[in-house]
Write a protein that holds these residues in place. Structure first.
Motif, short mmCIF file in Angstrom:
data_model
loop_
_atom_site.label_atom_id
_atom_site.label_comp_id
_atom_site.label_asym_id
_atom_site.label_seq_id
_atom_site.Cartn_x
_atom_site.Cartn_y
_atom_site.Cartn_z
N ALA A 29 4.69 16.83 -10.27
CA ALA A 29 5.75 16.31 -9.24
C ALA A 29 4.80 15.55 -7.95
CB ALA A 29 6.48 17.47 -8.50
N PHE A 30 5.34 14.53 -7.50
CA PHE A 30 4.56 13.86 -6.54
C PHE A 30 5.25 13.63 -5.21
CE2 PHE A 30 2.92 12.08 -10.42
CZ PHE A 30 1.69 11.98 -10.37
N LYS A 85 7.34 6.90 2.73
CA LYS A 85 7.58 5.61 3.79
C LYS A 85 6.60 4.46 3.24
CE LYS A 85 4.54 7.18 7.47
NZ LYS A 85 4.50 7.45 9.02
N HIS A 86 5.58 4.83 2.33
CA HIS A 86 4.54 3.74 1.89
C HIS A 86 4.85 3.38 0.51
CE1 HIS A 86 2.16 4.49 5.33
NE2 HIS A 86 2.06 6.05 5.10
N ARG A 87 5.44 2.17 0.41
CA ARG A 87 5.74 1.43 -0.78
C ARG A 87 4.52 1.40 -1.88
NH1 ARG A 87 10.06 -1.76 -3.17
NH2 ARG A 87 9.32 -2.11 -5.21
N GLY A 88 3.33 1.03 -1.36
CA GLY A 88 2.10 0.87 -2.19
C GLY A 88 1.86 2.40 -2.82
N ARG A 89 1.82 3.42 -2.10
CA ARG A 89 1.58 4.71 -2.62
C ARG A 89 2.59 5.11 -3.60
NH1 ARG A 89 -1.14 9.62 0.80
NH2 ARG A 89 -2.90 8.12 0.39
N TRP A 93 1.84 6.18 -7.19
CA TRP A 93 2.40 7.47 -7.90
C TRP A 93 3.23 7.00 -9.10
CZ3 TRP A 93 3.57 10.92 -2.95
CH2 TRP A 93 2.58 11.26 -2.47
N PHE A 94 4.29 6.15 -9.19
CA PHE A 94 5.11 5.95 -10.25
C PHE A 94 4.06 5.51 -11.55
CE2 PHE A 94 7.43 2.84 -12.86
CZ PHE A 94 8.58 3.82 -13.18
N ALA A 95 3.10 4.73 -11.20
CA ALA A 95 2.23 4.40 -12.37
C ALA A 95 1.49 5.91 -12.92
CB ALA A 95 1.26 3.39 -11.82
N ALA A 172 -6.59 1.72 0.47
CA ALA A 172 -5.40 1.82 -0.33
C ALA A 172 -4.09 2.10 0.52
CB ALA A 172 -5.60 2.80 -1.59
N PRO A 173 -3.14 1.54 -0.05
CA PRO A 173 -1.67 1.92 0.61
C PRO A 173 -1.44 3.38 0.79
CG PRO A 173 -1.46 0.50 -1.31
CD PRO A 173 -2.77 0.86 -1.58
#
Length: 340
Positions: A29-30, A85-89, A93-95, A172-173
């Protein structure tokens, strides 16, 4: 009590749409928070990835297995992601979820509508076939099965590229000042020359910019200790400073300056303290950083800090320090020197 979005994250399991973990299963879980309402079966199954030290501590105290980063090549039976709130992070995490979850394992994603869950769901749906979605508590949860055929190259392409700053820093994001040098920190850097001595600490070091600026004057001090609550930012700082330190010893502390005591004593502390908790301004964070510096500076030691001009830090500084001087005001910031 967990956030409304986190409660929505578990809705497919509560509604019987997805099976909860069995005794033999493990879920990664992220980004989720401590939730004492979860039973022991969930606590046993979950490995929670949480790089932010204060949230890591809350989870640890609540009895969860929590790590700042997943290491090794192990696979999990399922994955969960609570968007921040950070789209890049979130994309990172999805990857990571696709990489870490075994083929045909469920991946469940949830986020608040105001944080862009709908656009994230559409983005994810172009990569993996989504099974269904639910909406509640101003949040949306959707889920999918991890495809059996998904190459490492495809997963790697989903990860947002690190942004190189000033030709020498990798960021990094999700990190503070991702992709650019913070204007306040740059202003403070102009005042470091002639003000560094002895043992130096960088409180809230981020990806290492201020420490790198300190290293331009290596003859003036003996070491730098970096303290940072974001594990990923601290690891970036470790890499960013690896070729700059020369003979100056560096140490890196994944540390919550608000709640964890600092063991060392310093001659100089530099800082650009945080003043946001989530989306809300919180002046108490900077006040806690200042108090931590005052406790660990030697008599005569120097604090150098930058802050947004409107933040009332002088009222905190004056009872704790013998001298307080504003060195510069500009671009919406103020640079302050305080002496013990």
């Amino acid at each position: 009590m967990a956030s409304a979005a986190q409660q929505t994250l578990f809705l497919p399991f509560e509604n019987g749409i997805l099976p909860p973990p069995s005794d033999a299963e493990s879920f990664v879980a992220f980004g989720i928070e401590a939730n004492t309402a979860l039973d022991e079966a969930w606590k046993k199954a979950l490995t929670i990835v949480q790089p932010f030290r204060p949230d890591y501590h809350k989870l640890e105290r609540a009895g969860f297995h929590v790590v700042p980063r997943v290491e090794g090549n192990g696979r999990f039976d399922a994955g969960m992601l609570l968007l921040g709130k950070h789209r890049g992070r979130n994309e990172q995490w999805f990857a990571d979820s696709l990489q870490r979850v075994a083929p045909d394992g469920a991946i469940v994603v949830c986020g608040e509508k105001k944080l862009g869950i709908d656009s994230f769901r559409k983005w994810a749906g172009k990569i993996v076939e989504l099974e269904d979605r639910l909406s509640k508590n101003h949040a949306v949860v959707f889920w999918m099965k991890r495809p059996a055929e998904l190459s490492d190259e495809t997963i790697s392409a989903l990860r947002p590229a690190a942004k190189r700053v000033d030709g020498r820093f990798d960021t990094a994001p999700g990190m503070f000042s991702h992709g650019e040098i913070d204007k306040g920190s740059a202003l403070l850097a102009h005042h470091l020359e002639g003000r560094l001595s002895g043992a130096v600490a960088d409180f809230g070091a981020g990806w290492g910019y201020l420490s790198a600026e300190c290293l331009k004057y290596p003859e003036k001090f003996s070491k730098i200790d970096l303290y940072e609550a974001d594990f990923e930012a601290l690891e970036a700082a470790r890499g960013n400073l690896s070729g700059l330190a020369g003979d100056i010893p560096l140490s890196f502390h994944w540390h919550d300056l608000v709640s964890e005591p600092v063991a060392e004593i310093y001659d100089t502390v530099v800082m650009n303290p945080p003043f946001h908790e989530g989306r809300a301004a919180d002046v108490s964070l900077g006040q806690a950083f200042i108090a931590a510096a005052a406790r660990r500076l030697k008599p005569g030691g120097r604090l150098l800090l930058v802050a947004n001009r409107q933040l009332p830090y002088e009222a905190t500084l004056k009872p704790l320090f013998r001298l307080v001087e504003i060195l510069e005001e500009g671009q919406g910031f103020k640079v302050i020197e305080a002496r013990r």
